[in-house]
Motif scaffolding. Structure first.
Motif, PDB file in Angstrom:
ATOM      1  N   HIS A 237      68.661 -83.928  33.784  1.00 18.83           N
ATOM      2  CA  HIS A 237      69.788 -84.518  33.053  1.00 18.83           C
ATOM      3  C   HIS A 237      70.991 -84.466  33.992  1.00 18.83           C
ATOM      4  N   LEU A 238      71.322 -85.599  34.579  1.00 18.20           N
ATOM      5  CA  LEU A 238      72.298 -85.664  35.657  1.00 18.20           C
ATOM      6  C   LEU A 238      73.664 -86.124  35.168  1.00 18.20           C
ATOM      7  N   SER A 239      74.709 -85.461  35.644  1.00 12.45           N
ATOM      8  CA  SER A 239      76.076 -85.863  35.304  1.00 12.45           C
ATOM      9  C   SER A 239      77.020 -85.411  36.409  1.00 12.45           C
ATOM     10  N   THR A 240      78.200 -86.010  36.441  1.00 13.35           N
ATOM     11  CA  THR A 240      79.216 -85.619  37.403  1.00 13.35           C
ATOM     12  C   THR A 240      80.503 -85.273  36.670  1.00 13.35           C
ATOM     13  N   GLU A 241      81.213 -84.279  37.190  1.00  8.81           N
ATOM     14  CA  GLU A 241      82.447 -83.815  36.553  1.00  8.81           C
ATOM     15  C   GLU A 241      83.690 -84.491  37.124  1.00  8.81           C
TER      16      GLU A 241
ATOM     17  N   HIS B 207      69.425 -79.334  33.472  1.00  8.39           N
ATOM     18  CA  HIS B 207      70.696 -80.047  33.517  1.00  8.39           C
ATOM     19  C   HIS B 207      71.332 -79.861  34.894  1.00  8.39           C
ATOM     20  N   VAL B 208      71.718 -80.977  35.484  1.00 12.77           N
ATOM     21  CA  VAL B 208      72.300 -80.975  36.832  1.00 12.77           C
ATOM     22  C   VAL B 208      73.724 -81.509  36.747  1.00 12.77           C
ATOM     23  N   SER B 209      74.668 -80.703  37.201  1.00  8.30           N
ATOM     24  CA  SER B 209      76.069 -81.110  37.178  1.00  8.30           C
ATOM     25  C   SER B 209      76.619 -81.105  38.604  1.00  8.30           C
TER      26      SER B 209
ATOM     27  N   ASP C  85      69.420 -71.226  29.485  1.00 10.86           N
ATOM     28  CA  ASP C  85      70.847 -71.091  29.805  1.00 10.86           C
ATOM     29  C   ASP C  85      71.105 -70.367  31.120  1.00 10.86           C
ATOM     30  N   LYS C  86      70.048 -70.129  31.873  1.00 13.81           N
ATOM     31  CA  LYS C  86      70.228 -69.567  33.210  1.00 13.81           C
ATOM     32  C   LYS C  86      70.878 -70.628  34.089  1.00 13.81           C
ATOM     33  N   THR C  87      71.866 -70.224  34.865  1.00 13.55           N
ATOM     34  CA  THR C  87      72.615 -71.162  35.704  1.00 13.55           C
ATOM     35  C   THR C  87      72.559 -70.734  37.167  1.00 13.55           C
ATOM     36  N   GLU C  88      72.402 -71.701  38.029  1.00 13.78           N
ATOM     37  CA  GLU C  88      72.341 -71.436  39.470  1.00 13.78           C
ATOM     38  C   GLU C  88      73.169 -72.481  40.204  1.00 13.78           C
ATOM     39  N   GLU C  89      73.802 -72.082  41.273  1.00 12.93           N
ATOM     40  CA  GLU C  89      74.597 -73.007  42.073  1.00 12.93           C
ATOM     41  C   GLU C  89      73.905 -73.288  43.402  1.00 12.93           C
ATOM     42  N   ASN C  90      73.737 -74.573  43.689  1.00 17.14           N
ATOM     43  CA  ASN C  90      73.184 -75.050  44.962  1.00 17.14           C
ATOM     44  C   ASN C  90      71.766 -74.566  45.237  1.00 17.14           C
ATOM     45  N   LEU C  91      71.079 -74.140  44.193  1.00 13.72           N
ATOM     46  CA  LEU C  91      69.669 -73.752  44.314  1.00 13.72           C
ATOM     47  C   LEU C  91      68.921 -74.226  43.080  1.00 13.72           C
ATOM     48  N   LEU C  92      67.914 -75.065  43.300  1.00 13.06           N
ATOM     49  CA  LEU C  92      67.125 -75.618  42.196  1.00 13.06           C
ATOM     50  C   LEU C  92      65.690 -75.118  42.309  1.00 13.06           C
ATOM     51  N   ILE C  93      65.224 -74.419  41.277  1.00  9.26           N
ATOM     52  CA  ILE C  93      63.859 -73.896  41.233  1.00  9.26           C
ATOM     53  C   ILE C  93      63.033 -74.769  40.292  1.00  9.26           C
ATOM     54  N   LEU C  94      61.879 -75.221  40.768  1.00  7.79           N
ATOM     55  CA  LEU C  94      61.017 -76.102  39.972  1.00  7.79           C
ATOM     56  C   LEU C  94      59.591 -75.563  39.937  1.00  7.79           C
ATOM     57  N   PRO C  95      58.879 -75.788  38.826  1.00 10.82           N
ATOM     58  CA  PRO C  95      57.464 -75.418  38.775  1.00 10.82           C
ATOM     59  C   PRO C  95      56.597 -76.538  39.357  1.00 10.82           C
ATOM     60  N   GLU C  96      55.555 -76.166  40.059  1.00 13.15           N
ATOM     61  CA  GLU C  96      54.675 -77.172  40.665  1.00 13.15           C
ATOM     62  C   GLU C  96      53.881 -77.924  39.594  1.00 13.15           C
ATOM     63  N   GLY C  97      53.563 -79.167  39.889  1.00 15.80           N
ATOM     64  CA  GLY C  97      52.654 -79.944  39.066  1.00 15.80           C
ATOM     65  C   GLY C  97      53.161 -80.368  37.706  1.00 15.80           C
ATOM     66  N   GLU C  98      54.441 -80.161  37.414  1.00 19.16           N
ATOM     67  CA  GLU C  98      54.991 -80.518  36.115  1.00 19.16           C
ATOM     68  C   GLU C  98      55.836 -81.792  36.218  1.00 19.16           C
TER      69      GLU C  98
ATOM     70  N   PHE D   4      82.794 -79.400  45.588  1.00 15.90           N
ATOM     71  CA  PHE D   4      81.665 -79.905  46.369  1.00 15.90           C
ATOM     72  C   PHE D   4      80.529 -78.939  46.114  1.00 15.90           C
ATOM     73  N   GLN D   5      79.901 -79.096  44.943  1.00  8.47           N
ATOM     74  CA  GLN D   5      78.945 -78.099  44.471  1.00  8.47           C
ATOM     75  C   GLN D   5      77.986 -78.712  43.459  1.00  8.47           C
ATOM     76  N   TRP D   6      76.761 -78.192  43.453  1.00  4.84           N
ATOM     77  CA  TRP D   6      75.757 -78.576  42.458  1.00  4.84           C
ATOM     78  C   TRP D   6      75.496 -77.384  41.558  1.00  4.84           C
ATOM     79  N   THR D   7      75.447 -77.622  40.256  1.00  4.59           N
ATOM     80  CA  THR D   7      75.150 -76.564  39.290  1.00  4.59           C
ATOM     81  C   THR D   7      73.925 -76.954  38.477  1.00  4.59           C
ATOM     82  N   PHE D   8      72.947 -76.053  38.400  1.00  4.55           N
ATOM     83  CA  PHE D   8      71.690 -76.313  37.695  1.00  4.55           C
ATOM     84  C   PHE D   8      71.561 -75.349  36.516  1.00  4.55           C
ATOM     85  N   THR D   9      71.340 -75.916  35.334  1.00  5.74           N
ATOM     86  CA  THR D   9      71.230 -75.111  34.114  1.00  5.74           C
ATOM     87  C   THR D   9      69.872 -75.344  33.469  1.00  5.74           C
TER      88      THR D   9
END
Length: 230
Positions: free
Chosen positions: A158-162, A125-127, A140-153, A131-136
């Motif tokens: 799920h994108l939204s704006t507040e 989930h991307v919110s 339920d782990k949450t990170e701000e301005n850092l998105l970790i992805l697995p390779e090859g998947e 002026f900030q990006w939040t990734f959940t």
């Protein structure tokens, strides 16, 4: 004059960036880059033919005693019909060549509403907000301005704006996606490659818009599992 000389290199440098859409690092990005190169190739072909004919006509008819504004004046009726058919049919063929893959890729890559989503893969989930990006993640782990992805998947975002309109964009992984208030959407990025990439908001969203950036790290599947579970 000195100021003008300084202005030219500054204009060139203003377009410099370390991110590019023509160096894709995902299947999604490669499909989009293919469309760019296909369109460029067709346009280059058309320009090459037009300039060749232009130069040929200028050279051929420039020094003739009897000049004609219409280069086809010297053709017979049958040759004129063939020429008219050619410049009508060839553009249609080129448009079809460009349109078929463009429609196919656009149809399969366009973001969809949450209710229409049937995607399977890694869901994140991307919110966005000024002026900030939040990734959940699913854990339920949450990170701000850092998105970790697995390779090859298949990455299902799920994108939204507040607040205001934002635009999610990681040039080396996929094209930009606009986020409209109260309209959450789902977007898929297929098979990203291991690496570190820059992401940003590609829609002016306020006075600190330039600072609304984030980092994407694509890691191995094992590293990703360790990350979201710790």
């Amino acid at each position: 004059m000195k100021k003008i000389r300084l202005l030219f290199p500054l204009l060139l440098l203003s377009g410099c960036s370390n991110i590019t859409v023509l160096n894709p690092k995902s299947t999604t990005g490669k499909d989009q880059a293919f469309l760019i190169w296909l369109g460029f190739g067709i346009m280059f072909l058309v320009l090459a033919v037009v300039f060749f004919l232009l130069v040929k006509i200028i050279i051929t008819y420039r020094y003739k005693k009897e000049r004609e504004h219409d280069p086809t004046h010297y053709l017979n009726d049958k040759q004129k019909r063939h020429l008219q058919l050619a410049w009508t049919i060839i553009p249609i063929i080129l448009l079809v060549i460009l349109a078929i893959p463009a429609l196919w890729i656009s149809y399969h890559q366009s973001p969809v509403a949450e209710a229409e989503s049937r995607h399977e893969g890694v869901h994140i989930h991307v919110s966005a907000k000024q002026f900030q990006w939040t990734f959940t993640y699913d854990t339920d782990k949450t990170e701000e301005n850092l998105l970790i992805l697995p390779e090859g998947e298949s990455i299902i975002l799920h994108l939204s704006t507040e607040d205001v309109i934002h635009s999610f964009w990681v040039p080396e992984l996929a094209g930009k996606v606009d986020l409209i208030p109260n309209k959450p959407i789902v977007y898929e990025i297929k098979e990203p490659e291991i690496g570190v990439y820059k992401g940003k908001c590609a829609e002016y969203c306020g006075i600190q818009h330039a600072n609304m950036t984030f980092t994407v790290k694509v890691v191995s599947k094992e590293e990703y599992e360790n990350y979201i579970n710790n």
